[in-house]
Design an enzyme around this catalytic site. Structure first.
Site, PDB file in Angstrom:
ATOM      1  N   GLU A  29       0.848  -1.199   0.000  1.00 34.35           N
ATOM      2  CA  GLU A  29       0.000   0.000   0.000  1.00 34.35           C
ATOM      3  C   GLU A  29       0.883   1.250   0.000  1.00 34.35           C
ATOM      4  OE1 GLU A  29      -3.172  -0.251  -1.082  1.00 34.35           O
ATOM      5  OE2 GLU A  29      -3.662  -1.548   0.607  1.00 34.35           O
ATOM      6  N   HIS A  30       0.514   2.214  -0.806  1.00 30.73           N
ATOM      7  CA  HIS A  30       1.302   3.444  -0.994  1.00 30.73           C
ATOM      8  C   HIS A  30       2.704   3.120  -1.512  1.00 30.73           C
ATOM      9  CE1 HIS A  30      -1.569   6.391   0.565  1.00 30.73           C
ATOM     10  NE2 HIS A  30      -1.966   5.407   1.350  1.00 30.73           N
ATOM     11  N   SER A 121     -13.716   2.933  -6.649  1.00 33.31           N
ATOM     12  CA  SER A 121     -14.857   3.221  -7.514  1.00 33.31           C
ATOM     13  C   SER A 121     -14.441   4.147  -8.652  1.00 33.31           C
ATOM     14  CB  SER A 121     -15.991   3.849  -6.707  1.00 33.31           C
ATOM     15  OG  SER A 121     -15.503   4.914  -5.932  1.00 33.31           O
ATOM     16  N   ASP A 166      -4.749   0.998  -8.994  1.00 35.27           N
ATOM     17  CA  ASP A 166      -6.196   0.802  -9.074  1.00 35.27           C
ATOM     18  C   ASP A 166      -6.643   0.601 -10.524  1.00 35.27           C
ATOM     19  OD1 ASP A 166      -5.787   1.450  -6.482  1.00 35.27           O
ATOM     20  OD2 ASP A 166      -6.898   3.330  -6.524  1.00 35.27           O
TER      21      ASP A 166
HETATM   22  C1  GLA Z   1      -5.128   4.831  -3.779  1.00 41.53           C
HETATM   23  C2  GLA Z   1      -4.371   5.177  -5.048  1.00 41.53           C
HETATM   24  C3  GLA Z   1      -3.424   4.060  -5.446  1.00 41.53           C
HETATM   25  C4  GLA Z   1      -2.544   3.637  -4.289  1.00 41.53           C
HETATM   26  C5  GLA Z   1      -3.388   3.401  -3.043  1.00 41.53           C
HETATM   27  C6  GLA Z   1      -2.538   3.123  -1.830  1.00 41.53           C
HETATM   28  O1  GLA Z   1      -5.989   3.747  -3.994  1.00 41.53           O
HETATM   29  O2  GLA Z   1      -5.262   5.422  -6.107  1.00 41.53           O
HETATM   30  O3  GLA Z   1      -2.646   4.470  -6.542  1.00 41.53           O
HETATM   31  O4  GLA Z   1      -1.522   4.555  -4.054  1.00 41.53           O
HETATM   32  O5  GLA Z   1      -4.223   4.507  -2.741  1.00 41.53           O
HETATM   33  O6  GLA Z   1      -1.837   1.942  -1.997  1.00 41.53           O
END
Ligand code: GLA
Length: 378
Positions: A29-30, A121, A166
């Site tokens: 994540e991130h 979404s 995403d």
């Molecule tokens: C959001 C962003 C992704 C990613 C996540 C964290 O969903 O759109 O690109 O950075 O946060 O992992």
């Protein structure tokens, strides 16, 4: 049905109906704007759009769930005022930048992926239009570039400087598979995910996150500030992915304590994704779960993108003996993702509902994760 509503609204049948999903992320994540790994999968919830070319240069769009209509020209220099329409407009513009001759169309769309819950979404909305427009106008844009169209829409028309995870997951999703993506090389690998004896379940705090509220972009800036400091000594460091804890220690005096905390989380998270992939190959869900808890701790204490409600649900998961649990997605609200042994599932869900309700006056929403296919024509 979106198709029927389209017919009712525009008086003619649509040329076709397209669907694109939201996503979950097992771990990583991130990391996607840090050149590192992510491990998402598409889900069985997303956006569905019915479209008919109308032979003009105007787009007439109907948001079924909001009962709102708007109209814009693909050549308008200014985006439409409705928040949701900016996504469609942005996708049209970004496809245009890639040489696609986007003409006018009528469209109606609807979604069943909860908004602001960390299930992407908005990526589902971008991907459904990028995918459909590419087909309808013979764009010839490849799938990776379609994902980039969605990401560029976020950057240029919505103001969220997101990574690629995403949109990538929404376009490349495959039933029963998670996908490990290396966001530095853009190489990816499908991992069949069918943890026998376990369930993957999301608990939605119902706290809506606002990624655009700048906190997300600030995290990204922190990471870039640390990279800039490291690159003075180590020019090969282009992303935090290229760094290690020793490099971070070298620059601690030159970056803010807060930025250093952010980088510490990202460097740890890169390793955790790799650990999880290895563990999955051995069927070692214990390790997968441990890393998920570690990610939660890092996101809560170091990256500071959790919130009280998410931490509360994470604590309940621990108390119930859930194998792994953590905040999923950008954070600041939304869901926890939980890896739960079948035998503990019912007890965990009822305990979480009861305790959350006693504390916050409402039950968290529960979503069983079904890993599904990516963007497609129905
Ligand atoms: C959001 C962003 C992704 C990613 C996540 C964290 O969903 O759109 O690109 O950075 O946060 O992992």
């Amino acid at each position: 049905m979106v198709k029927d509503i389209f017919l009712e609204k525009f008086g003619v049948a649509a040329d076709g109906v397209w669907a694109s999903p939201g996503r979950v992320n097992l771990i990583g994540e991130h990391t996607d704007y840090n050149g590192s790994f992510v491990f998402p999968g598409a889900i069985d919830k997303g956006m569905t759009a019915a479209i008919r070319l109308n032979g003009t240069d105007r787009v007439r769009a109907y948001a079924i769930d909001l009962d709102e209509t708007t109209e814009f020209s693909v050549d308008d220099p200014q985006p439409p005022k409705e928040g949701w329409a900016k996504y469609i407009y942005g996708v049209c513009r970004e496809m245009g930048k890639r040489g696609v001759k986007v003409g006018g169309f009528d469209t109606a769309f609807s979604g069943d992926v909860p908004l602001g819950a960390g299930m992407s979404s908005s990526a589902a909305l971008e991907s459904v239009y990028a995918f459909a427009i590419n087909e309808l106008f013979d764009g010839g844009v490849d799938k990776m570039e379609l994902a980039r169209v969605g990401q560029a829409t976020e950057h240029n028309y919505v103001g969220v400087m997101c990574g690629i995870m995403d949109q990538f997951a929404s376009v490349f999703g495959k039933r029963g598979n998670l996908i490990r993506l290396d966001t530095r090389s853009m190489e990816y690998e499908y991992f069949p995910f069918d943890p026998k004896g376990y369930k993957l379940v999301l608990l939605d705090t119902l706290v809506k996150h606002e990624l655009a509220s700048s906190a997300y972009n600030q995290r990204r800036q922190s990471c870039e500030a640390v990279v800039a400091a490291m690159a003075k000594r180590h020019p090969e460091v282009k992303f935090l992915r290229d760094a290690d804890m020793a490099m971070l220690d070298e620059v601690r005096g030159e970056v803010s304590a807060e930025d250093a905390m952010r980088a510490e989380y990202v460097i740890g998270e890169t390793q955790r994704v790799l650990d999880v992939c290895e563990a999955l190959e051995r069927g070692d869900y214990q390790t997968v779960g441990e890393r998920m808890y570690q990610t939660h701790d890092g996101m809560s204490r170091l990256y500071e993108v959790s919130c009280e409600e998410l931490d509360f649900l994470n604590d309940i998961a621990r108390e119930c003996g859930v194998t792994g649990s953590r905040v999923m997605g950008g954070g600041f609200g939304g869901c926890t993702i939980n890896l739960v042994k079948d035998g503990l599932y019912d007890g965990f869900i009822s305990t979480a509902k009861e305790k959350y309700k006693a504390k916050y006056g409402k039950e968290p929403k529960v979503y069983d994760v079904v890993i599904s296919d990516g963007a497609r024509r129905l």
